[in-house]
Design an enzyme around this catalytic site. Structure first.
Site, PDB file in Angstrom:
ATOM      1  N   ARG A   1      11.651  40.868   9.358  1.00  0.00           N
ATOM      2  CA  ARG A   1      11.528  40.149  10.638  1.00  0.00           C
ATOM      3  C   ARG A   1      11.166  41.086  11.786  1.00  0.00           C
ATOM      4  O   ARG A   1      11.644  40.899  12.910  1.00  0.00           O
ATOM      5  CB  ARG A   1      12.821  39.402  10.989  1.00  0.00           C
ATOM      6  CG  ARG A   1      13.143  38.229  10.099  1.00  0.00           C
ATOM      7  CD  ARG A   1      12.348  36.995  10.528  1.00  0.00           C
ATOM      8  NE  ARG A   1      12.502  35.940   9.527  1.00  0.00           N
ATOM      9  CZ  ARG A   1      13.450  35.013   9.559  1.00  0.00           C
ATOM     10  NH1 ARG A   1      14.284  34.976  10.565  1.00  0.00           N
ATOM     11  NH2 ARG A   1      13.527  34.116   8.612  1.00  0.00           N
TER      12      ARG A   1
ATOM     13  N   ARG B   1      11.380  36.942  17.551  1.00  0.00           N
ATOM     14  CA  ARG B   1      11.978  36.566  18.833  1.00  0.00           C
ATOM     15  C   ARG B   1      12.602  37.684  19.639  1.00  0.00           C
ATOM     16  O   ARG B   1      12.782  37.554  20.847  1.00  0.00           O
ATOM     17  CB  ARG B   1      13.019  35.459  18.605  1.00  0.00           C
ATOM     18  CG  ARG B   1      12.366  34.133  18.274  1.00  0.00           C
ATOM     19  CD  ARG B   1      13.383  33.130  17.794  1.00  0.00           C
ATOM     20  NE  ARG B   1      13.883  33.531  16.485  1.00  0.00           N
ATOM     21  CZ  ARG B   1      14.760  32.809  15.766  1.00  0.00           C
ATOM     22  NH1 ARG B   1      15.245  31.693  16.254  1.00  0.00           N
ATOM     23  NH2 ARG B   1      15.142  33.222  14.571  1.00  0.00           N
TER      24      ARG B   1
ATOM     25  N   ARG C   1       4.821  32.434  21.904  1.00  0.00           N
ATOM     26  CA  ARG C   1       5.555  31.282  21.364  1.00  0.00           C
ATOM     27  C   ARG C   1       5.708  30.167  22.402  1.00  0.00           C
ATOM     28  O   ARG C   1       5.782  28.987  22.038  1.00  0.00           O
ATOM     29  CB  ARG C   1       6.915  31.788  20.869  1.00  0.00           C
ATOM     30  CG  ARG C   1       7.844  30.771  20.290  1.00  0.00           C
ATOM     31  CD  ARG C   1       7.436  30.347  18.888  1.00  0.00           C
ATOM     32  NE  ARG C   1       8.514  29.605  18.261  1.00  0.00           N
ATOM     33  CZ  ARG C   1       8.738  28.315  18.436  1.00  0.00           C
ATOM     34  NH1 ARG C   1       7.922  27.609  19.178  1.00  0.00           N
ATOM     35  NH2 ARG C   1       9.762  27.721  17.856  1.00  0.00           N
TER      36      ARG C   1
ATOM     37  N   ASP D   1       5.438  32.299   7.283  1.00  0.00           N
ATOM     38  CA  ASP D   1       6.783  31.896   6.874  1.00  0.00           C
ATOM     39  C   ASP D   1       6.762  31.521   5.399  1.00  0.00           C
ATOM     40  O   ASP D   1       5.708  31.149   4.865  1.00  0.00           O
ATOM     41  CB  ASP D   1       7.292  30.719   7.706  1.00  0.00           C
ATOM     42  CG  ASP D   1       8.796  30.559   7.542  1.00  0.00           C
ATOM     43  OD1 ASP D   1       9.543  31.374   8.094  1.00  0.00           O
ATOM     44  OD2 ASP D   1       9.229  29.639   6.818  1.00  0.00           O
TER      45      ASP D   1
ATOM     46  N   TYR E   1      14.799  24.114   0.638  1.00  0.00           N
ATOM     47  CA  TYR E   1      14.396  23.488   1.908  1.00  0.00           C
ATOM     48  C   TYR E   1      13.700  22.151   1.650  1.00  0.00           C
ATOM     49  O   TYR E   1      13.878  21.184   2.379  1.00  0.00           O
ATOM     50  CB  TYR E   1      13.441  24.397   2.689  1.00  0.00           C
ATOM     51  CG  TYR E   1      14.113  25.596   3.329  1.00  0.00           C
ATOM     52  CD1 TYR E   1      14.691  25.510   4.593  1.00  0.00           C
ATOM     53  CD2 TYR E   1      14.160  26.828   2.674  1.00  0.00           C
ATOM     54  CE1 TYR E   1      15.302  26.608   5.184  1.00  0.00           C
ATOM     55  CE2 TYR E   1      14.767  27.926   3.262  1.00  0.00           C
ATOM     56  CZ  TYR E   1      15.341  27.813   4.515  1.00  0.00           C
ATOM     57  OH  TYR E   1      15.948  28.900   5.088  1.00  0.00           O
TER      58      TYR E   1
HETATM   59  O1  1CP Z   1       9.402  39.763   8.657  1.00  0.00           O
HETATM   60  C1  1CP Z   1       8.479  39.401   9.418  1.00  0.00           C
HETATM   61  O2  1CP Z   1       8.304  39.900  10.533  1.00  0.00           O
HETATM   62  C2  1CP Z   1       7.452  38.421   8.878  1.00  0.00           C
HETATM   63  C3  1CP Z   1       7.640  37.047   9.213  1.00  0.00           C
HETATM   64  C4  1CP Z   1       8.683  36.172   8.529  1.00  0.00           C
HETATM   65  C5  1CP Z   1       9.211  36.214   7.223  1.00  0.00           C
HETATM   66  C6  1CP Z   1       9.016  37.268   6.166  1.00  0.00           C
HETATM   67  C7  1CP Z   1       9.207  35.034   9.146  1.00  0.00           C
HETATM   68  C8  1CP Z   1       8.906  34.629  10.522  1.00  0.00           C
HETATM   69  N1  1CP Z   1       9.980  34.345   8.242  1.00  0.00           N
HETATM   70  C9  1CP Z   1      10.018  35.065   7.057  1.00  0.00           C
HETATM   71  C10 1CP Z   1      10.691  34.727   5.806  1.00  0.00           C
HETATM   72  C11 1CP Z   1      11.655  33.600   5.782  1.00  0.00           C
HETATM   73  N2  1CP Z   1      11.588  32.397   6.431  1.00  0.00           N
HETATM   74  C12 1CP Z   1      12.782  33.584   4.941  1.00  0.00           C
HETATM   75  C13 1CP Z   1      13.151  34.680   3.993  1.00  0.00           C
HETATM   76  C14 1CP Z   1      13.827  35.799   4.694  1.00  0.00           C
HETATM   77  C15 1CP Z   1      15.210  35.532   5.177  1.00  0.00           C
HETATM   78  O3  1CP Z   1      16.087  35.310   4.320  1.00  0.00           O
HETATM   79  O4  1CP Z   1      15.410  35.580   6.394  1.00  0.00           O
HETATM   80  C16 1CP Z   1      13.450  32.365   5.141  1.00  0.00           C
HETATM   81  C17 1CP Z   1      14.726  31.895   4.468  1.00  0.00           C
HETATM   82  C18 1CP Z   1      12.679  31.624   6.078  1.00  0.00           C
HETATM   83  C19 1CP Z   1      12.948  30.250   6.564  1.00  0.00           C
HETATM   84  C20 1CP Z   1      12.986  30.268   8.048  1.00  0.00           C
HETATM   85  N3  1CP Z   1      11.894  30.149   8.858  1.00  0.00           N
HETATM   86  C21 1CP Z   1      14.097  30.559   8.846  1.00  0.00           C
HETATM   87  C22 1CP Z   1      15.507  30.846   8.345  1.00  0.00           C
HETATM   88  C23 1CP Z   1      16.398  29.748   8.779  1.00  0.00           C
HETATM   89  C24 1CP Z   1      17.519  29.493   7.873  1.00  0.00           C
HETATM   90  O5  1CP Z   1      17.407  28.591   7.031  1.00  0.00           O
HETATM   91  O6  1CP Z   1      18.536  30.201   7.998  1.00  0.00           O
HETATM   92  C25 1CP Z   1      13.656  30.557  10.192  1.00  0.00           C
HETATM   93  C26 1CP Z   1      14.455  30.795  11.430  1.00  0.00           C
HETATM   94  C27 1CP Z   1      12.268  30.301  10.173  1.00  0.00           C
HETATM   95  C28 1CP Z   1      11.350  30.341  11.316  1.00  0.00           C
HETATM   96  C29 1CP Z   1      10.836  31.698  11.560  1.00  0.00           C
HETATM   97  N4  1CP Z   1      10.149  32.417  10.615  1.00  0.00           N
HETATM   98  C30 1CP Z   1       9.750  33.610  11.164  1.00  0.00           C
HETATM   99  C31 1CP Z   1      10.190  33.648  12.532  1.00  0.00           C
HETATM  100  C32 1CP Z   1       9.910  34.760  13.509  1.00  0.00           C
HETATM  101  C33 1CP Z   1      10.893  32.447  12.769  1.00  0.00           C
HETATM  102  C34 1CP Z   1      11.520  32.028  14.088  1.00  0.00           C
HETATM  103  C35 1CP Z   1      10.652  30.985  14.680  1.00  0.00           C
HETATM  104  C36 1CP Z   1      10.743  30.775  16.157  1.00  0.00           C
HETATM  105  O7  1CP Z   1       9.968  31.404  16.918  1.00  0.00           O
HETATM  106  O8  1CP Z   1      11.526  29.920  16.579  1.00  0.00           O
END
Ligand code: 1CP
Length: 341
Positions: free
Chosen positions: A25, A29, A38, A74, A152
């Site tokens: 990540r 944010r 965003r 994502d 999901y």
């Molecule tokens: O790492 C990076 O910088 C690359 C971008 C990236 C990656 C690898 C994002 C951006 N998401 C992910 C993977 C991801 N997405 C995972 C696997 C990693 C982990 O366990 O954290 C999972 C489970 C998701 C699903 C997801 N998408 C979540 C998790 C929520 C939950 O269920 O707990 C969230 C918050 C998102 C949205 C998201 N994805 C990425 C960002 C920066 C965001 C936030 C979005 C926003 O701006 O509101």
């Protein structure tokens, strides 16, 4: 040795003068540059618009100069390609308006070739990132593991208990297996597409591995993950397997032909080194150290570096993703410290 060589060499188990670093990540944010973009775009728009996704991927590299950039996207885009209506809702996370609950939902999914075709924007993003990034930094692609994405699609969003998934596995095992097969087929093609577009390494995220009882995971999920990892094994393009899993589940995950195991902060890197001497390791700074004092953060980083002092097959990273309240100065201090080793 440039950053790209460092990262690929360590991922393949080789010796390097210092460990390479990238952070899960690393785009997102906690960075003002990201929050700015965003404001005027939904999260899914940021993923779909290649110019924006490429720009966001590069933001942390410009600010902190990590060795690797990770594609901004994502894990849920594979769900979307199979027809899921995905939205990321502020303060709630992913929401899927049309969860899977019957056989008919599988039949109405597009065929794999069509689904992978609809992900062509990711290949375009990767091409744009590589152009800007040049040849000296590593570019990582990624995909969600079939079970983490399926959870999901079945629950309709984030869930700590995955009750619907648990029920489907036990009461409609063919439906669950059908969904897992479709996701596995698509994910294999999707990762191949990312490699053709220019990524150096790919991380598979099995974030929710521990939400099922182990026996159930091994019987209903593991065979699909095994097929995925075995199909994607490549001697020069490393696969990194990230999972939130117990030691006992890792005994199975650790047998798969992924070159790198990415472990969370509940595990000891030193212990994993002894248990899996053939594997490169990635991790596992607890992201909470980034929320506190600089001195404590760097003391903990030094402890990890001492644990992995053989400088062989080790990639510095966090145990899980950076949290939104992380001060950028601490990320800078962390990266400078590793880059200066
Ligand atoms: O790492 C990076 O910088 C690359 C971008 C990236 C990656 C690898 C994002 C951006 N998401 C992910 C993977 C991801 N997405 C995972 C696997 C990693 C982990 O366990 O954290 C999972 C489970 C998701 C699903 C997801 N998408 C979540 C998790 C929520 C939950 O269920 O707990 C969230 C918050 C998102 C949205 C998201 N994805 C990425 C960002 C920066 C965001 C936030 C979005 C926003 O701006 O509101």
């Amino acid at each position: 040795m440039d950053s790209r060589e460092l990262l690929i060499k360590s991922a393949l188990g080789g010796e390097t003068p210092r460990p390479p670093i990238w952070l899960m990540r690393q785009a997102g944010r906690y960075m003002a540059e990201y929050r700015n973009l965003r404001k005027s775009n939904s999260f899914m728009e940021l993923c779909h618009k290649s110019e924006l996704a490429a720009e966001i991927t590069l933001q942390p590299i410009r600010a902190f100069n990590m060795d690797g950039a990770i594609l901004f996207c994502d894990i849920l885009v594979t769900a979307e390609a199979l027809g899921a209506d995905v939205e990321i809702v502020e303060k709630q996370g992913p929401v899927i308006a049309n969860p899977i609950d019957k056989e008919g939902d599988l039949h109405s999914m597009p065929p794999t070739e069509e689904a992978v075709g609809s992900l062509g924007y990711v290949a375009k993003t990767i091409g744009m990132i590589r152009n800007e990034l040049g040849q000296k930094k590593a570019l990582l692609g990624f995909a969600g593991a079939p079970f983490t994405v399926a959870s999901y699609m079945i629950e309709g969003g984030s869930s700590k208990m995955v009750p619907q998934t648990f029920k489907m596995i036990n009461e409609s095992p063919e439906l669950f297996a059908g969904l897992m097969s479709r996701l596995t087929d698509l994910t294999i093609k999707y990762v191949e597409m990312q490699r053709e577009a220019g990524v150096d390494a790919v991380q598979i995220f099995e974030s929710w591995a521990s939400l099922l009882p182990e026996e159930m995971y091994l019987k209903h999920v593991f065979p699909h993950l095994k097929r995925l990892v075995e199909s994607l094994h490549h001697p020069e393009k490393p696969l990194i397997l990230f999972a939130l899993a117990t030691n006992s589940l890792w005994q199975h995950l650790g047998q798969l032909p992924a070159q790198v195991l990415s472990i969370d902060s509940s595990h000891s890197l030193g212990n994993f080194r002894k248990l899996y001497p053939e594997k490169a390791l990635q991790g596992n700074l607890d992201s909470r150290w980034l929320l506190g004092s600089r001195a404590n953060l760097l003391t903990e980083v030094d402890r990890i570096l001492a644990e992995m002092s053989d400088r062989k097959g080790y990639i510095f990273n966090l145990g899980h993703g950076i949290t939104p309240k992380t001060p950028v100065d601490n990320v800078k201090a962390l990266c400078d410290h590793i880059l200066g080793q």
